[in-house]
Scaffold this motif. Structure first.
Motif, PDB file in Angstrom:
ATOM      1  N   GLY A 156       2.092   7.005  27.483  1.00 26.42           N
ATOM      2  CA  GLY A 156       3.432   6.215  26.559  1.00 26.42           C
ATOM      3  C   GLY A 156       3.582   5.168  27.157  1.00 26.42           C
TER       4      GLY A 156
ATOM      5  N   GLY B  65      -7.142   1.898  23.621  1.00 28.45           N
ATOM      6  CA  GLY B  65      -5.452   1.956  24.315  1.00 28.45           C
ATOM      7  C   GLY B  65      -4.808   0.972  24.721  1.00 28.45           C
TER       8      GLY B  65
ATOM      9  N   ARG C  69      -2.266  14.078  21.487  1.00 29.41           N
ATOM     10  CA  ARG C  69      -1.928  13.196  20.814  1.00 29.41           C
ATOM     11  C   ARG C  69      -0.137  13.151  22.008  1.00 29.41           C
TER      12      ARG C  69
ATOM     13  N   ASP D 200       1.514   9.616  24.421  1.00 31.49           N
ATOM     14  CA  ASP D 200       2.251   9.535  23.245  1.00 31.49           C
ATOM     15  C   ASP D 200       3.233   9.900  24.793  1.00 31.49           C
TER      16      ASP D 200
ATOM     17  N   TYR E 120      -3.428   4.830  19.861  1.00 29.99           N
ATOM     18  CA  TYR E 120      -2.030   4.949  19.272  1.00 29.99           C
ATOM     19  C   TYR E 120      -1.896   4.677  17.650  1.00 29.99           C
TER      20      TYR E 120
END
Length: 413
Positions: free
Chosen positions: A404, A288, A396, A400, A203
Motif C-alpha cells: 500500500g 493498481g 485486500r 493495503d 484499490y
C-alpha cells in the motif's frame, strides 16, 4: 463440508458433533424424510431415524436426523461411517441422492468425496460448481456441462460439415485452443462488464481476491470449456469417421487415438489454469499502478513477480522491506515447497485460490517464512483451514498493507 463436519472423525474435540450439519435450505426441502417430535418432554427437538446406503463399501446404516429448533437452523446428520470422514482434505464434499428402487430399507445413498481426488474435479465439472459453491440440490436430468443452445449449435455445425464433406475445414477452424492470454483477457472483460467496472485496480475493488477467484475459477473456465468442447468434439468425430468404417470398428481401431485425445484434454486443463492465474494477478498489479517485473530470472530461479523490480531485489544495500517476491499457484498440493527455495532477503508471498490447503501445510509454510495470500471469502470460510492462521492473509490486506501507500517504492502513481 466445513472443517467441523469432518475433523470430529480425526479424534479432535468438537462437542457432541459426530456427523454432518445439513443447512436449513436443504433441511426444508423434501430430500430428507420429514422430522417429527418423538419426545413430548422436549418439544424443541425434531428428529427421524432412517436407513442410508453407502455404495463405496455397500454398507447400510441406521442414520439419524435431528434438529434442535432452539439452537439454530441446521440439522444434524449422524449415524454415518466415521472412517469415511477421517483425514479429509479441506473443502471435501458429501454427495447424496435418492434411489429409484430401495436398497434393503434404504431410499437414500451417500458418499464422501475428498477434494484432492480426481473424483472431486469430475464432480465440479459435471455439476458446474462455482468457486463460491457451498451446497445445492440437483436434478440429474437438468445437469449439463454446457447450455442446450450451444450443444445444439455444435451438433448442427458438425452434422452439416459431415454432409457437405467440409469436416477438415471445420476441424482446422477449431484446431487450436485459444491461448491462455486471450482467454484471460476475455474473462477479465466479461467480469468488468458484469460489474460495470472499467479497471481491475485492487484499490477500487472491495474484495480483489474474490474477484480474481471468480474470474479464474468460474468465468474463464466456462470460456475454456466452450472452446474445448468444439475442439475435442471435432477431433473425436474425425477419428471415428475418417476410416469410413462402421461405428464399432471405428471406435475399437481408433481407441488409442481417442485415449490420447482425452489424456491431452486433462493435461491441458491443468497447465492452462496456472498461467492464466498469473495473468490475472498481473492485471491487478498493472491496473493498481504497482511496479513489478514478471518472470525475472535471477540466480537460476524465476519468481512469478518481483516488486518493485529486479534491480532493487539484487541491490545488496537495500533493506528487507524494499522488495518482495509474489508467487502464484492456483492449486498448491506439494508444489508450494518449490517456493521455499526462493529466498532473497525479502518477504515471500504465495497467492492462491486453492481452498484445499491443510493446516499442516500452512504450518510448514509459516516455518519457511511463506505468507499465503488468499481470497477474502476463503480466509473466513468454515470449509478452509485459513481463518485463524497468522501467515494467511487476504488479497485486500496484501494490497493495503504490504504493497500500500506506506510502501511508496512499490507504487508508480
Amino acid at each position: 463440508m466445513s472443517r467441523n463436519d469432518c475433523v470430529w472423525a480425526d479424534g479432535q474435540e468438537f462437542g457432541h458433533q459426530n456427523g454432518v450439519y445439513i443447512p436449513r435450505e436443504i433441511r426444508e426441502t423434501d430430500f430428507f424424510p420429514p422430522l417429527r417430535n418423538i419426545n413430548l418432554e422436549k418439544p424443541h427437538i425434531f428428529e427421524t431415524p432412517f436407513s442410508t446406503f453407502w455404495p463405496e463399501t455397500g454398507e447400510i446404516r441406521t442414520s439419524n436426523l435431528k434438529h434442535y429448533s432452539n439452537k439454530g437452523s441446521e440439522m444434524h446428520f449422524t449415524g454415518v461411517p466415521k472412517e469415511y470422514f477421517t483425514e479429509l482434505t479441506p473443502a471435501s464434499m458429501l454427495l447424496g441422492g435418492t434411489l429409484k428402487k430401495s436398497h434393503g430399507e434404504s431410499h437414500h445413498w451417500f458418499m464422501v468425496i475428498d477434494s484432492a481426488s480426481d473424483e472431486a474435479e469430475i464432480l465440479e465439472t459435471i455439476f458446474d460448481l462455482s468457486a463460491d459453491f457451498h451446497f445445492g440440490l440437483f436434478a440429474p436430468k437438468n445437469i449439463s456441462n454446457t447450455s442446450h443452445d450451444e450443444s445444439e449449435q455444435l451438433i448442427q455445425e458438425l452434422s452439416e460439415s459431415l454432409k457437405a464433406g467440409t469436416l477438415d475445414a471445420f476441424i482446422a477452424s477449431v484446431s487450436q485452443l485459444p491461448p491462455s492470454s486471450v482467454l484471460a483477457s476475455r474473462a477479465q472483460q466479461e467480469y468488468l462488464a458484469q460489474h460495470g467496472l472499467q479497471t481491475l485496480n485492487p484499490y477500487e475493488l472491495e474484495n480483489p481476491g474474490d474477484a480474481i477467484m471468480k474470474i479464474s475459477r468460474d468465468i474463464e473456465y466456462k470460456l475454456y470449456k466452450r472452446a474445448e468442447l468444439r475442439h475435442r468434439a471435432a477431433e473425436v468425430v474425425r477419428i471415428i469417421t475418417e476410416k469410413n468404417t462402421d461405428l464399432v470398428t471405428a471406435v475399437v481401431r481408433g481407441f488409442p487415438e481417442l485415449d490420447a485425445t482425452f489424456l491431452s484434454a486433462s493435461q491441458h486443463r491443468k497447465s492452462r489454469a496456472g498461467r492464466s492465474f498469473e495473468q490475472h494477478i498481473g492485471r491487478l498489479l498493472s491496473d493498481g499502478h504497482i511496479s513489478f517485473e514478471e518472470q525475472a530470472v535471477t540466480g537460476g530461479r524465476r519468481p512469478d513477480f518481483v516488486l518493485p523490480n529486479l534491480r532493487t531485489l539484487k541491490d545488496t544495500t537495500r533493506s528487507f522491506n524494499d522488495a518482495l517476491i509474489l508467487s502464484a499457484k492456483t492449486t498448491l498440493r506439494e508444489r508450494w515447497k518449490q517456493i521455499a527455495m526462493e529466498k532473497f532477503n525479502c518477504s515471500l508471498f504465495l497467492a492462491t485460490v486453492d481452498d484445499r490447503v491443510s493446516a499442516d501445510a500452512i504450518h510448514d509454510m509459516q516455518h519457511q517464512e511463506i505468507c499465503l495470500v488468499v481470497p477474502e471469502s476463503l480466509k473466513k470460510s468454515k470449509e478452509t483451514c485459513y481463518k485463524d492462521k497468522e501467515n494467511v492473509i487476504t488479497f485486500r490486506r496484501f494490497f493495503d498493507v504490504d504493497v500500500g501507500s506506506d510502501r511508496l517504492n512499490f507504487l508508480n502513481r
